[in-house]
Scaffold this motif. Structure first.
Motif, PDB file in Angstrom:
ATOM      1  N   TYR A   1       8.672   5.050  -2.453  1.00 14.81           N
ATOM      2  CA  TYR A   1       8.886   3.843  -3.250  1.00 14.81           C
ATOM      3  C   TYR A   1       7.734   2.350  -2.383  1.00 14.81           C
ATOM      4  N   ALA A   2       6.961   2.556  -1.927  1.00 14.24           N
ATOM      5  CA  ALA A   2       6.118   1.281  -1.810  1.00 14.24           C
ATOM      6  C   ALA A   2       4.827   1.425  -2.005  1.00 14.24           C
ATOM      7  N   LEU A   3       4.832   2.962  -2.542  1.00 12.87           N
ATOM      8  CA  LEU A   3       3.399   3.242  -3.057  1.00 12.87           C
ATOM      9  C   LEU A   3       3.448   3.216  -4.654  1.00 12.87           C
ATOM     10  N   ARG A   4       4.571   3.323  -4.845  1.00 12.60           N
ATOM     11  CA  ARG A   4       4.883   3.135  -6.046  1.00 12.60           C
ATOM     12  C   ARG A   4       4.649   1.868  -6.784  1.00 12.60           C
ATOM     13  N   GLU A   5       5.842   0.646  -5.593  1.00 15.07           N
ATOM     14  CA  GLU A   5       5.995  -0.734  -6.172  1.00 15.07           C
ATOM     15  C   GLU A   5       4.019  -1.060  -5.912  1.00 15.07           C
ATOM     16  N   PHE A   6       2.692  -0.674  -5.359  1.00 17.13           N
ATOM     17  CA  PHE A   6       1.554  -1.219  -4.935  1.00 17.13           C
ATOM     18  C   PHE A   6       1.113  -0.798  -5.998  1.00 17.13           C
ATOM     19  N   LYS A   7       1.146   0.579  -6.153  1.00 20.54           N
ATOM     20  CA  LYS A   7       0.757   0.991  -7.729  1.00 20.54           C
ATOM     21  C   LYS A   7       0.989  -0.036  -8.983  1.00 20.54           C
ATOM     22  N   LYS A   8       2.270  -0.217  -9.041  1.00 26.35           N
ATOM     23  CA  LYS A   8       1.995  -1.128 -10.152  1.00 26.35           C
ATOM     24  C   LYS A   8       1.929  -2.313  -9.870  1.00 26.35           C
ATOM     25  N   CYS A   9       1.377  -2.652  -9.594  1.00 24.63           N
ATOM     26  CA  CYS A   9       1.524  -4.416  -8.763  1.00 24.63           C
ATOM     27  C   CYS A   9       0.405  -5.083  -8.927  1.00 24.63           C
ATOM     28  N   LYS A  10      -0.021  -3.653  -8.120  1.00 21.37           N
ATOM     29  CA  LYS A  10      -1.731  -4.514  -7.162  1.00 21.37           C
ATOM     30  C   LYS A  10      -2.799  -5.368  -7.747  1.00 21.37           C
ATOM     31  N   SER A  11      -2.258  -5.233  -9.226  1.00 19.37           N
ATOM     32  CA  SER A  11      -3.942  -6.217 -10.047  1.00 19.37           C
ATOM     33  C   SER A  11      -3.200  -7.518 -10.514  1.00 19.37           C
ATOM     34  N   LYS A  12      -2.049  -7.419  -9.612  1.00 16.55           N
ATOM     35  CA  LYS A  12      -1.738  -8.713  -9.864  1.00 16.55           C
ATOM     36  C   LYS A  12      -1.580  -9.969  -8.624  1.00 16.55           C
ATOM     37  N   LEU A  13      -1.587  -8.903  -7.542  1.00 14.50           N
ATOM     38  CA  LEU A  13      -1.973  -9.907  -6.105  1.00 14.50           C
ATOM     39  C   LEU A  13      -2.833 -10.332  -5.995  1.00 14.50           C
ATOM     40  N   PRO A  14      -2.794 -11.518  -4.916  1.00 16.67           N
ATOM     41  CA  PRO A  14      -4.115 -12.669  -4.588  1.00 16.67           C
ATOM     42  C   PRO A  14      -5.132 -11.304  -3.871  1.00 16.67           C
ATOM     43  N   LYS A  15      -5.973 -12.134  -3.746  1.00  9.64           N
ATOM     44  CA  LYS A  15      -7.278 -11.492  -3.095  1.00  9.64           C
ATOM     45  C   LYS A  15      -6.812 -11.370  -2.238  1.00  9.64           C
ATOM     46  N   ASP A  16      -6.368 -11.925  -0.927  1.00  5.02           N
ATOM     47  CA  ASP A  16      -5.939 -11.980  -0.156  1.00  5.02           C
ATOM     48  C   ASP A  16      -5.250 -11.291   0.913  1.00  5.02           C
ATOM     49  N   VAL A  17      -3.832 -11.130   0.235  1.00  7.93           N
ATOM     50  CA  VAL A  17      -2.257 -10.234   0.116  1.00  7.93           C
ATOM     51  C   VAL A  17      -3.123  -9.596  -0.133  1.00  7.93           C
ATOM     52  N   TYR A  18      -3.642  -8.920  -1.287  1.00  7.62           N
ATOM     53  CA  TYR A  18      -4.109  -7.203  -1.393  1.00  7.62           C
ATOM     54  C   TYR A  18      -4.342  -7.116  -0.399  1.00  7.62           C
ATOM     55  N   THR A  19      -5.076  -7.277   0.062  1.00 12.43           N
ATOM     56  CA  THR A  19      -6.144  -7.466   1.301  1.00 12.43           C
ATOM     57  C   THR A  19      -5.471  -6.283   2.273  1.00 12.43           C
ATOM     58  N   TYR A  20      -4.713  -7.140   3.267  1.00  9.60           N
ATOM     59  CA  TYR A  20      -3.723  -7.896   4.184  1.00  9.60           C
ATOM     60  C   TYR A  20      -2.580  -5.895   3.409  1.00  9.60           C
ATOM     61  N   ALA A  21      -1.823  -6.430   1.879  1.00  6.80           N
ATOM     62  CA  ALA A  21      -1.112  -5.753   2.286  1.00  6.80           C
ATOM     63  C   ALA A  21      -1.949  -3.789   2.026  1.00  6.80           C
ATOM     64  N   VAL A  22      -3.144  -3.774   2.019  1.00  7.30           N
ATOM     65  CA  VAL A  22      -3.666  -2.485   2.230  1.00  7.30           C
ATOM     66  C   VAL A  22      -3.511  -1.826   3.329  1.00  7.30           C
ATOM     67  N   ASP A  23      -4.115  -2.596   4.183  1.00  2.86           N
ATOM     68  CA  ASP A  23      -4.672  -2.858   5.967  1.00  2.86           C
ATOM     69  C   ASP A  23      -3.465  -2.138   6.169  1.00  2.86           C
ATOM     70  N   ILE A  24      -2.133  -2.700   6.188  1.00  2.00           N
ATOM     71  CA  ILE A  24      -0.995  -2.868   6.385  1.00  2.00           C
ATOM     72  C   ILE A  24      -0.373  -1.047   5.974  1.00  2.00           C
ATOM     73  N   ILE A  25      -0.310  -1.206   4.281  1.00  2.00           N
ATOM     74  CA  ILE A  25       0.225   0.451   4.402  1.00  2.00           C
ATOM     75  C   ILE A  25      -0.656   1.341   4.944  1.00  2.00           C
TER      76      ILE A  25
ATOM     77  N   GLU B   1      -2.183   9.366  -7.091  1.00  2.00           N
ATOM     78  CA  GLU B   1      -2.314   8.698  -7.713  1.00  2.00           C
ATOM     79  C   GLU B   1      -3.031   7.149  -7.329  1.00  2.00           C
ATOM     80  N   ASN B   2      -2.969   6.520  -5.526  1.00  2.00           N
ATOM     81  CA  ASN B   2      -3.266   5.239  -5.713  1.00  2.00           C
ATOM     82  C   ASN B   2      -4.372   5.296  -4.636  1.00  2.00           C
ATOM     83  N   VAL B   3      -5.195   5.511  -5.824  1.00  3.82           N
ATOM     84  CA  VAL B   3      -6.910   6.203  -5.270  1.00  3.82           C
ATOM     85  C   VAL B   3      -7.306   5.337  -3.905  1.00  3.82           C
ATOM     86  N   VAL B   4      -7.231   3.551  -3.951  1.00  8.24           N
ATOM     87  CA  VAL B   4      -7.405   2.907  -3.068  1.00  8.24           C
ATOM     88  C   VAL B   4      -7.421   3.414  -1.511  1.00  8.24           C
ATOM     89  N   LEU B   5      -5.793   3.502  -1.544  1.00 10.46           N
ATOM     90  CA  LEU B   5      -5.042   4.401  -0.755  1.00 10.46           C
ATOM     91  C   LEU B   5      -5.522   5.674  -0.081  1.00 10.46           C
TER      92      LEU B   5
END
Length: 243
Positions: free
Chosen positions: A144-168, A202-206
């Motif tokens: 579910y978290a992967l699907r949510e990340f795919k939906k919202c990743k473009s809206k996340l601030p850069k530093d939050v995005y980076t942290y999210a990728v790290d912890i995921i 489906e989350n190519v970055v991850l």
């Protein structure tokens, strides 16, 4: 006095340290599961921030933690060994997997982040052998978290995005190691992991990041082998999961 931090202990414990005036420690002495403990804790939390803690602990620098949290207005404060999340980030969230996946889902709703080198507390010495065993419930929440990340990743601030990728990616590393061990022991069929891996793709970055961040072995090679692991690789995974 208004609480700055609510510390929710995610498992039943019998002893807790003295509670600082500006903090509250929410815990249970009863034999209850993660979901019930955390969901009840979130209902009771009066703090500006919530910290999820895996078990018994001792404070290392409670004063420093409370000073930083009291002065900050960031949605996330990343301390040394602990993450404080604005209580509002958990609104509508009913965690049911584990601490790491619950934090991921809260982070995906954040707009700002602050980092501090203060170490709020240290965990008590406990057996960690079952900390990251394969869990169907955790898998569902992580998917579910992967699907949510795919939906919202473009809206996340850069530093939050980076942290999210790290912890995921960190949580995915534990998941893949545990899932391959479960497949080797025939606890789950191979299809469980191959289907999850297809979802990750489906989350190519991850998906690409995991090729570099899966430290216990080469994930790319394991994919080509159908996630079959040798006896030695299994031992390596077991050791990794107990760290």
């Amino acid at each position: 006095m208004k609480k700055v931090v609510s510390i929710i202990v995610c498992k039943n414990i019998a002893e807790i340290p003295t509670e600082p005036e500006a903090a509250e420690i929410l815990y249970t002495e009863e034999n209850r599961g993660f979901a019930e403990i955390v969901q009840n804790g979130l209902k009771q939390a009066k703090g500006k921030y919530v910290l999820l803690c895996d078990g018994g602990f001792e404070f290392a620098d409670a004063e420093g933690m409370l000073s930083v949290a009291g002065a900050s207005n960031a949605d996330i404060i990343v301390f040394d060994g602990a993450t404080a999340l604005k209580t509002a980030l958990f609104k509508g969230l009913a965690p049911s997997g584990d601490r790491a996946t619950a934090e991921i889902l809260a982070v995906l709703a954040a707009k700002s982040i602050e980092k501090s080198n203060i170490k709020p507390f240290v965990l008590a010495n406990e057996r960690k052998a079952d900390k990251y065993l394969y869990s169907e419930q955790t898998e569902k929440e992580l998917a579910y978290a992967l699907r949510e990340f795919k939906k919202c990743k473009s809206k996340l601030p850069k530093d939050v995005y980076t942290y999210a990728v790290d912890i995921i990616c960190l949580r995915l590393t534990y998941y893949y190691a545990a899932a391959m061990l479960a497949i080797k022991s025939k606890a789950i069929p191979l299809s469980v992991l191959t289907e999850f891996d297809a979802l990750l793709k489906e989350n190519v970055v991850l998906y690409l990041a995991m090729d570099k961040r899966f430290t216990p072995a080469s994930l790319g090679k394991l994919r080509k082998k159908g996630f079959a692991i040798s006896f030695l690789t299994a031992k390596k995974f077991e050791k990794f999961l107990m760290k």
